[in-house]
Design a protein around this motif. Structure first.
Motif, PDB file in Angstrom:
ATOM      1  N   ASN A  99      19.835  48.084 -26.632  1.00 44.67           N
ATOM      2  CA  ASN A  99      18.818  47.854 -25.615  1.00 44.67           C
ATOM      3  C   ASN A  99      18.014  46.590 -25.911  1.00 44.67           C
ATOM      4  OD1 ASN A  99      17.345  48.570 -23.273  1.00 44.67           O
ATOM      5  ND2 ASN A  99      15.750  49.486 -24.548  1.00 44.67           N
ATOM      6  N   ILE A 100      17.571  46.438 -27.148  1.00 44.70           N
ATOM      7  CA  ILE A 100      16.801  45.256 -27.538  1.00 44.70           C
ATOM      8  C   ILE A 100      17.650  44.000 -27.364  1.00 44.70           C
ATOM      9  CG2 ILE A 100      15.754  44.062 -29.512  1.00 44.70           C
ATOM     10  CD1 ILE A 100      14.838  46.891 -30.479  1.00 44.70           C
ATOM     11  N   LEU A 101      18.900  44.066 -27.803  1.00 48.34           N
ATOM     12  CA  LEU A 101      19.792  42.910 -27.683  1.00 48.34           C
ATOM     13  C   LEU A 101      20.003  42.534 -26.222  1.00 48.34           C
ATOM     14  CD1 LEU A 101      21.581  40.901 -29.212  1.00 48.34           C
ATOM     15  CD2 LEU A 101      23.437  42.556 -29.026  1.00 48.34           C
ATOM     16  N   HIS A 102      20.237  43.518 -25.391  1.00 44.31           N
ATOM     17  CA  HIS A 102      20.455  43.275 -23.962  1.00 44.31           C
ATOM     18  C   HIS A 102      19.260  42.552 -23.338  1.00 44.31           C
ATOM     19  CE1 HIS A 102      21.533  44.001 -19.771  1.00 44.31           C
ATOM     20  NE2 HIS A 102      20.309  44.466 -19.599  1.00 44.31           N
ATOM     21  N   HIS A 103      18.069  43.052 -23.590  1.00 38.93           N
ATOM     22  CA  HIS A 103      16.876  42.456 -23.001  1.00 38.93           C
ATOM     23  C   HIS A 103      16.597  41.063 -23.564  1.00 38.93           C
ATOM     24  CE1 HIS A 103      15.744  45.780 -20.445  1.00 38.93           C
ATOM     25  NE2 HIS A 103      16.040  46.594 -21.440  1.00 38.93           N
ATOM     26  N   ALA A 104      16.828  40.876 -24.850  1.00 40.97           N
ATOM     27  CA  ALA A 104      16.602  39.564 -25.468  1.00 40.97           C
ATOM     28  C   ALA A 104      17.567  38.523 -24.909  1.00 40.97           C
ATOM     29  CB  ALA A 104      16.744  39.670 -26.985  1.00 40.97           C
ATOM     30  N   ILE A 105      18.836  38.887 -24.779  1.00 39.35           N
ATOM     31  CA  ILE A 105      19.837  37.961 -24.230  1.00 39.35           C
ATOM     32  C   ILE A 105      19.516  37.645 -22.773  1.00 39.35           C
ATOM     33  CG2 ILE A 105      22.276  37.704 -23.623  1.00 39.35           C
ATOM     34  CD1 ILE A 105      21.744  37.399 -26.625  1.00 39.35           C
ATOM     35  N   ARG A 106      19.055  38.638 -22.058  1.00 36.82           N
ATOM     36  CA  ARG A 106      18.683  38.426 -20.658  1.00 36.82           C
ATOM     37  C   ARG A 106      17.521  37.430 -20.534  1.00 36.82           C
ATOM     38  NH1 ARG A 106      17.730  43.530 -16.766  1.00 36.82           N
ATOM     39  NH2 ARG A 106      17.416  42.366 -14.866  1.00 36.82           N
ATOM     40  N   LYS A 107      16.512  37.593 -21.404  1.00 35.26           N
ATOM     41  CA  LYS A 107      15.376  36.660 -21.417  1.00 35.26           C
ATOM     42  C   LYS A 107      15.848  35.241 -21.720  1.00 35.26           C
ATOM     43  CE  LYS A 107      11.917  39.837 -23.312  1.00 35.26           C
ATOM     44  NZ  LYS A 107      11.056  40.058 -24.490  1.00 35.26           N
ATOM     45  N   LEU A 108      16.666  35.124 -22.776  1.00 37.93           N
ATOM     46  CA  LEU A 108      17.179  33.806 -23.153  1.00 37.93           C
ATOM     47  C   LEU A 108      18.008  33.195 -22.028  1.00 37.93           C
ATOM     48  CD1 LEU A 108      18.317  34.304 -26.854  1.00 37.93           C
ATOM     49  CD2 LEU A 108      16.496  32.805 -26.034  1.00 37.93           C
ATOM     50  N   SER A 109      18.875  33.989 -21.449  1.00 39.35           N
ATOM     51  CA  SER A 109      19.741  33.512 -20.380  1.00 39.35           C
ATOM     52  C   SER A 109      18.933  32.988 -19.199  1.00 39.35           C
ATOM     53  CB  SER A 109      20.668  34.639 -19.937  1.00 39.35           C
ATOM     54  OG  SER A 109      21.491  34.224 -18.886  1.00 39.35           O
ATOM     55  N   THR A 110      17.914  33.720 -18.810  1.00 36.12           N
ATOM     56  CA  THR A 110      17.089  33.313 -17.670  1.00 36.12           C
ATOM     57  C   THR A 110      16.427  31.970 -17.919  1.00 36.12           C
ATOM     58  OG1 THR A 110      16.688  35.601 -17.019  1.00 36.12           O
ATOM     59  CG2 THR A 110      15.100  33.960 -16.246  1.00 36.12           C
ATOM     60  N   VAL A 111      15.787  31.821 -19.060  1.00 32.27           N
ATOM     61  CA  VAL A 111      15.076  30.569 -19.338  1.00 32.27           C
ATOM     62  C   VAL A 111      16.057  29.411 -19.542  1.00 32.27           C
ATOM     63  CG1 VAL A 111      14.812  30.819 -21.850  1.00 32.27           C
ATOM     64  CG2 VAL A 111      13.093  29.606 -20.541  1.00 32.27           C
ATOM     65  N   LEU A 112      17.207  29.664 -20.144  1.00 26.28           N
ATOM     66  CA  LEU A 112      18.185  28.597 -20.357  1.00 26.28           C
ATOM     67  C   LEU A 112      18.830  28.164 -19.043  1.00 26.28           C
ATOM     68  CD1 LEU A 112      19.778  29.835 -23.694  1.00 26.28           C
ATOM     69  CD2 LEU A 112      18.095  27.997 -23.376  1.00 26.28           C
ATOM     70  N   GLN A 113      18.972  29.081 -18.110  1.00 28.22           N
ATOM     71  CA  GLN A 113      19.458  28.715 -16.772  1.00 28.22           C
ATOM     72  C   GLN A 113      18.420  27.854 -16.061  1.00 28.22           C
ATOM     73  OE1 GLN A 113      20.691  32.148 -14.493  1.00 28.22           O
ATOM     74  NE2 GLN A 113      22.010  32.866 -16.142  1.00 28.22           N
ATOM     75  N   GLN A 114      17.154  28.227 -16.167  1.00 28.74           N
ATOM     76  CA  GLN A 114      16.078  27.474 -15.529  1.00 28.74           C
ATOM     77  C   GLN A 114      16.008  26.050 -16.065  1.00 28.74           C
ATOM     78  OE1 GLN A 114      12.721  30.000 -16.362  1.00 28.74           O
ATOM     79  NE2 GLN A 114      13.085  31.307 -14.589  1.00 28.74           N
ATOM     80  N   GLU A 115      16.334  25.880 -17.333  1.00 33.81           N
ATOM     81  CA  GLU A 115      16.264  24.563 -17.956  1.00 33.81           C
ATOM     82  C   GLU A 115      17.579  23.787 -17.836  1.00 33.81           C
ATOM     83  OE1 GLU A 115      14.388  24.194 -21.692  1.00 33.81           O
ATOM     84  OE2 GLU A 115      12.681  25.406 -21.089  1.00 33.81           O
ATOM     85  N   GLY A 116      18.573  24.392 -17.217  1.00 33.58           N
ATOM     86  CA  GLY A 116      19.847  23.702 -17.013  1.00 33.58           C
ATOM     87  C   GLY A 116      20.722  23.636 -18.238  1.00 33.58           C
ATOM     88  N   VAL A 117      20.411  24.435 -19.241  1.00 36.08           N
ATOM     89  CA  VAL A 117      21.212  24.443 -20.465  1.00 36.08           C
ATOM     90  C   VAL A 117      22.502  25.196 -20.241  1.00 36.08           C
ATOM     91  CG1 VAL A 117      21.261  25.155 -22.893  1.00 36.08           C
ATOM     92  CG2 VAL A 117      19.166  24.204 -21.902  1.00 36.08           C
ATOM     93  N   ILE A 118      22.419  26.290 -19.467  1.00 33.14           N
ATOM     94  CA  ILE A 118      23.613  27.051 -19.096  1.00 33.14           C
ATOM     95  C   ILE A 118      23.595  27.239 -17.583  1.00 33.14           C
ATOM     96  CG2 ILE A 118      23.822  28.253 -21.300  1.00 33.14           C
ATOM     97  CD1 ILE A 118      22.559  30.720 -19.997  1.00 33.14           C
ATOM     98  N   GLN A 119      24.766  27.520 -17.060  1.00 35.05           N
ATOM     99  CA  GLN A 119      24.862  27.776 -15.615  1.00 35.05           C
ATOM    100  C   GLN A 119      25.029  29.262 -15.394  1.00 35.05           C
ATOM    101  OE1 GLN A 119      28.068  25.414 -14.153  1.00 35.05           O
ATOM    102  NE2 GLN A 119      27.038  23.490 -14.590  1.00 35.05           N
ATOM    103  N   SER A 120      24.553  29.705 -14.234  1.00 38.00           N
ATOM    104  CA  SER A 120      24.651  31.136 -13.924  1.00 38.00           C
ATOM    105  C   SER A 120      26.050  31.525 -13.531  1.00 38.00           C
ATOM    106  CB  SER A 120      23.691  31.499 -12.809  1.00 38.00           C
ATOM    107  OG  SER A 120      23.925  30.713 -11.672  1.00 38.00           O
TER     108      SER A 120
END
Length: 75
Positions: A54-75
């Motif tokens: 659960n912790i891993l899922h939420h942490a990865i989700r947080k990271l993914s969201t911010v990295l998408q916003q910054e253009g580091v990764i694509q959705s």
């Protein structure tokens, strides 16, 4: 406007990783850097395997969201 280099992306990921709660940081690093299983992480942290997941899922989700916003990764 060039896409970010590998080193720039890595620096951005590490910056945002450091902004996570310490327990999230620990679990993400144990899983992604050391490749440990949920069971191994559970034994190290004293948390249940379900809680680790659960912790891993939420942490990865947080990271993914911010990295998408910054253009580091694509959705």
């Amino acid at each position: 406007n060039c896409p970010p280099s590998h080193e720039e992306r890595k620096a951005t990921v590490l910056t945002h990783l450091k902004r996570l709660h310490p327990r999230e940081q620990q679990i993400v690093l144990l899983r992604l850097e050391q490749g440990l299983s949920y069971r191994d992480i559970s034994e190290i942290t004293g948390r249940s395997e379900g809680n680790v997941g659960n912790i891993l899922h939420h942490a990865i989700r947080k990271l993914s969201t911010v990295l998408q916003q910054e253009g580091v990764i694509q959705s």
